[in-house]
Scaffold this motif. Structure first.
Motif, PDB file in Angstrom:
ATOM      1  N   PHE A  90       0.872  -1.167   0.000  1.00  6.99           N
ATOM      2  CA  PHE A  90       0.000   0.000   0.000  1.00  6.99           C
ATOM      3  C   PHE A  90       0.912   1.221   0.000  1.00  6.99           C
ATOM      4  O   PHE A  90       1.833   1.324   0.818  1.00  6.99           O
ATOM      5  CB  PHE A  90      -0.915  -0.021   1.224  1.00  6.99           C
ATOM      6  CG  PHE A  90      -1.868  -1.181   1.201  1.00  6.99           C
ATOM      7  CD1 PHE A  90      -3.017  -1.147   0.422  1.00  6.99           C
ATOM      8  CD2 PHE A  90      -1.611  -2.319   1.943  1.00  6.99           C
ATOM      9  CE1 PHE A  90      -3.896  -2.234   0.390  1.00  6.99           C
ATOM     10  CE2 PHE A  90      -2.486  -3.408   1.926  1.00  6.99           C
ATOM     11  CZ  PHE A  90      -3.631  -3.354   1.151  1.00  6.99           C
ATOM     12  N   SER A  99       2.339   0.029   4.135  1.00 11.86           N
ATOM     13  CA  SER A  99       2.205  -1.295   4.739  1.00 11.86           C
ATOM     14  C   SER A  99       2.175  -2.328   3.628  1.00 11.86           C
ATOM     15  O   SER A  99       2.033  -1.987   2.454  1.00 11.86           O
ATOM     16  CB  SER A  99       0.948  -1.383   5.615  1.00 11.86           C
ATOM     17  OG  SER A  99      -0.222  -1.062   4.889  1.00 11.86           O
ATOM     18  N   SER A 113      -4.855  -1.406   4.099  1.00 10.88           N
ATOM     19  CA  SER A 113      -3.747  -0.491   4.361  1.00 10.88           C
ATOM     20  C   SER A 113      -3.839   0.015   5.799  1.00 10.88           C
ATOM     21  O   SER A 113      -4.927   0.112   6.364  1.00 10.88           O
ATOM     22  CB  SER A 113      -3.779   0.681   3.378  1.00 10.88           C
ATOM     23  OG  SER A 113      -4.997   1.411   3.483  1.00 10.88           O
ATOM     24  N   ALA A 120      -1.993   0.980  -4.582  1.00  9.21           N
ATOM     25  CA  ALA A 120      -1.600  -0.343  -4.087  1.00  9.21           C
ATOM     26  C   ALA A 120      -0.906  -1.049  -5.248  1.00  9.21           C
ATOM     27  O   ALA A 120      -1.356  -0.964  -6.396  1.00  9.21           O
ATOM     28  CB  ALA A 120      -2.808  -1.136  -3.623  1.00  9.21           C
TER      29      ALA A 120
END
Length: 148
Positions: A90, A99, A113, A120
């Motif tokens: 993300f 993340s 996320s 993404a």
């Protein structure tokens, strides 16, 4: 008249289902993760994002799919009808990886996320780990270089 509408709706549904079973090919954009080059297909319409990488049996190691959303929000993904194990990053507007998650084929578990993002990037599972790309790393390329 109702039967004609029902038949038309059935035909449209069948056509959409057949289209969803064929892996989509979208325009690509070059990205970089450190010294590594990525050729990412860009899914930016709701329909393109909904189909994503469904029904693909393989994907070259340097390819992926960049999902582009209209606004920054918590984004969640699942693997319904997706045959490949994937890793997802993300990504913030500036290219910072916020993340990541590994996702299993055909699994309907949501992977979200940790903060609102517009992007993404899905790659073959393990790609980010093999390249040493972790949260905090930055991706480079046109989507992240342009002013928002």
């Amino acid at each position: 008249m109702t039967n004609v509408k029902s038949i038309a709706l059935c035909l449209l549904s069948a056509a959409l289902a057949a289209q969803a079973q064929t892996p989509q090919r979208l325009p690509t954009v070059p990205l970089r993760a450190g010294m590594y080059q990525i050729q990412a297909q860009v899914a930016q319409s709701p329909e393109q994002r909904a189909i994503g990488l469904m029904n693909r049996k393989s994907m070259p190691s340097h390819e992926g799919m960049l999902f582009v959303f209209e606004s920054r929000e918590i984004q969640c993904f699942w693997m319904k009808n997706t045959l490949l194990p994937l890793s997802i990053a993300f990504v913030a507007d500036d290219g910072r990886v916020v993340s990541m998650a590994d996702m299993q084929p055909m699994d309907e578990t949501s992977h979200c996320s940790k903060e609102p993002v517009r992007y993404a990037l899905e790659m073959n599972q393990g790609w980010f780990a093999q390249k040493g790309i972790k949260p905090g790393a930055r991706l480079a390329g046109a989507p992240f270089d342009a002013p928002k």
